[in-house]
Design a protein around this motif. Structure first.
Motif, PDB file in Angstrom:
ATOM      1  N   ILE A  44      18.906 -34.741  37.174  1.00  0.00           N
ATOM      2  CA  ILE A  44      19.917 -34.753  36.125  1.00  0.00           C
ATOM      3  C   ILE A  44      19.920 -35.772  35.063  1.00  0.00           C
ATOM      4  O   ILE A  44      19.779 -37.213  35.410  1.00  0.00           O
ATOM      5  N   THR A  45      20.100 -35.417  33.754  1.00  0.00           N
ATOM      6  CA  THR A  45      20.040 -36.573  32.694  1.00  0.00           C
ATOM      7  C   THR A  45      21.413 -36.487  32.164  1.00  0.00           C
ATOM      8  O   THR A  45      21.806 -35.439  31.476  1.00  0.00           O
ATOM      9  N   LEU A  46      22.259 -37.417  32.293  1.00  0.00           N
ATOM     10  CA  LEU A  46      23.303 -37.682  31.703  1.00  0.00           C
ATOM     11  C   LEU A  46      23.208 -37.976  30.260  1.00  0.00           C
ATOM     12  O   LEU A  46      23.013 -39.359  29.868  1.00  0.00           O
ATOM     13  N   TRP A  47      23.607 -37.222  29.308  1.00  0.00           N
ATOM     14  CA  TRP A  47      23.334 -37.473  27.782  1.00  0.00           C
ATOM     15  C   TRP A  47      24.601 -37.200  26.839  1.00  0.00           C
ATOM     16  O   TRP A  47      24.676 -37.454  25.861  1.00  0.00           O
ATOM     17  N   GLY A  48      25.356 -36.212  27.648  1.00  0.00           N
ATOM     18  CA  GLY A  48      26.533 -35.916  26.893  1.00  0.00           C
ATOM     19  C   GLY A  48      26.315 -35.464  25.361  1.00  0.00           C
ATOM     20  O   GLY A  48      27.120 -35.656  24.367  1.00  0.00           O
ATOM     21  N   TYR A  49      25.338 -34.409  25.286  1.00  0.00           N
ATOM     22  CA  TYR A  49      24.735 -34.139  23.786  1.00  0.00           C
ATOM     23  C   TYR A  49      25.815 -33.326  23.146  1.00  0.00           C
ATOM     24  O   TYR A  49      26.003 -33.421  21.979  1.00  0.00           O
ATOM     25  N   VAL A  50      26.364 -32.501  23.904  1.00  0.00           N
ATOM     26  CA  VAL A  50      27.585 -31.757  23.210  1.00  0.00           C
ATOM     27  C   VAL A  50      28.604 -31.589  24.301  1.00  0.00           C
ATOM     28  O   VAL A  50      28.500 -31.701  25.617  1.00  0.00           O
ATOM     29  N   ALA A  51      29.871 -31.062  23.897  1.00  0.00           N
ATOM     30  CA  ALA A  51      30.791 -30.846  24.661  1.00  0.00           C
ATOM     31  C   ALA A  51      31.274 -29.345  24.488  1.00  0.00           C
ATOM     32  O   ALA A  51      31.128 -28.682  23.229  1.00  0.00           O
TER      33      ALA A  51
END
Length: 336
Positions: A228-235
């Motif tokens: 898993i990569t936590l990047w929060g690129y969109v919501a």
């Protein structure tokens, strides 16, 4: 005088009966996900609060899995507008093919945190988006939340765009996602979530992107999704909405009842969607790590490389969404 009062009382009773007869036995509410996902919990809370506050007069029944449109998430808004569906708690992503401005929330790395999302949805930009949705034939009532979308896969740790080269990743059925993941070097494939789960199980696709509440509820580590990569690129904010003709069939008092129940259910849904994922509570992430999953949190420099890779996509879609709306959202984020 007594006779006039009696006539007035009878007229009032008749009017009340007419209103009751105008109500459907059941109002069908479409969602993609059921409880115990936060999305489904928010929809069920809306039904619960509406029944409670109307003394059982207004009965909302939640139909998860977009079963009212044969599982095709991107048809939900059209069906809601046409009256095939009475109400929905819908995804801004799934509705964006019909309402282009909803792609705002899918602009890569526009919203770095929850405060940024709130600044958009709870402010002037959120009101403008609701106006646009209403102009498209659907009455929006309140916001909920599916959450920030994080990327997972069965092959490798993702820290830079080069790590995504050739990865076959399931993405949702909105063109901006194809554009983003292609720009980052991945091989995106659009499919419904109903099709995605078996594809992950068989290894037909390497990975996917979704909020961690979906990852944990489905135990995706058992589907091989151990990176898993936590990047929060969109919501993915959600919208409580009602077909316009159904909305007009309610009295003003019942409209207010439905709206306030949606607002309260939305606040509940947002709280559930963020539990264990905030700066002061990382318990959900800790739980995932405890299952042997490799969870990567990008540094600012690492995240910047992904921003750079998708910058042209951002600019292209800014023009499609509307530069004024995007500028207003950027300003709201900057001033949060």
């Amino acid at each position: 005088m007594g006779k006039m009062l009696l006539i007035a009382a009878l007229a009032s009773l008749a009017a009340g009966s007419a209103v009751a007869q105008d109500l459907k036995d059941e109002y069908r509410v479409s969602t993609v996900l059921p409880a115990p996902f936060p999305w489904g919990q928010a929809a069920e809370k809306w039904a619960e609060l509406t029944a409670e506050r109307s003394d059982g007069r207004i009965n909302l029944k939640v139909y998860p899995g977009t079963q009212l449109v044969q599982g095709d998430q991107t048809r939900e808004f059209t069906a809601l507008r046409q009256g095939v569906i009475d109400m929905a708690v819908g995804s801004t992503i799934n509705w964006s093919p019909q309402v282009t401005e909803l792609n705002l929330f899918s602009l890569p790395f526009l919203m770095p945190d929850y405060a940024a999302m709130d600044a958009i949805t709870q402010g002037e930009v959120g009101e403008r988006i609701f106006d646009i949705v209403q102009q498209n034939g659907v009455v929006p009532l309140a916001w909920a939340e599916n959450g920030f979308r994080e990327v997972t896969n069965s092959k490798t740790e993702i820290r830079k765009p080069e790590d995504m080269q050739g990865l076959k990743l399931r993405v949702v059925g909105s063109p901006i996602y194809n554009d983003m993941f292609t720009a980052m070097g991945a091989n995106p494939t659009q499919m419904s979530w109903a099709d995605a789960q078996p594809a992950l199980t068989t290894g037909a696709v390497d990975g996917q992107e979704n909020p961690l509440t979906i990852y944990t509820t489905l135990n995706m580590q058992d589907l091989g999704q151990n990176n898993i990569t936590l990047w929060g690129y969109v919501a993915d904010p959600l919208i409580f909405a009602v077909n316009s003709q159904v909305w007009d069939s309610f009295s003003a008092d019942d409209q207010e009842l439905l709206r306030q129940a949606a607002v309260d259910a939305g606040a509940f849904g947002i709280e559930v969607a963020r539990k264990g994922l905030t700066e002061d509570d990382q318990s959900l992430i800790d739980e995932i790590r405890s299952k042997g999953v490799n969870v990567v949190t990008l540094t600012d420099d690492e995240k910047q490389a992904f921003k750079d890779a998708t910058a042209s996509v951002y600019e292209d879609w800014k023009q499609k969404i509307g530069p004024d709306l995007v500028d207003a959202a950027e300003e709201a984020v900057a001033n949060r």
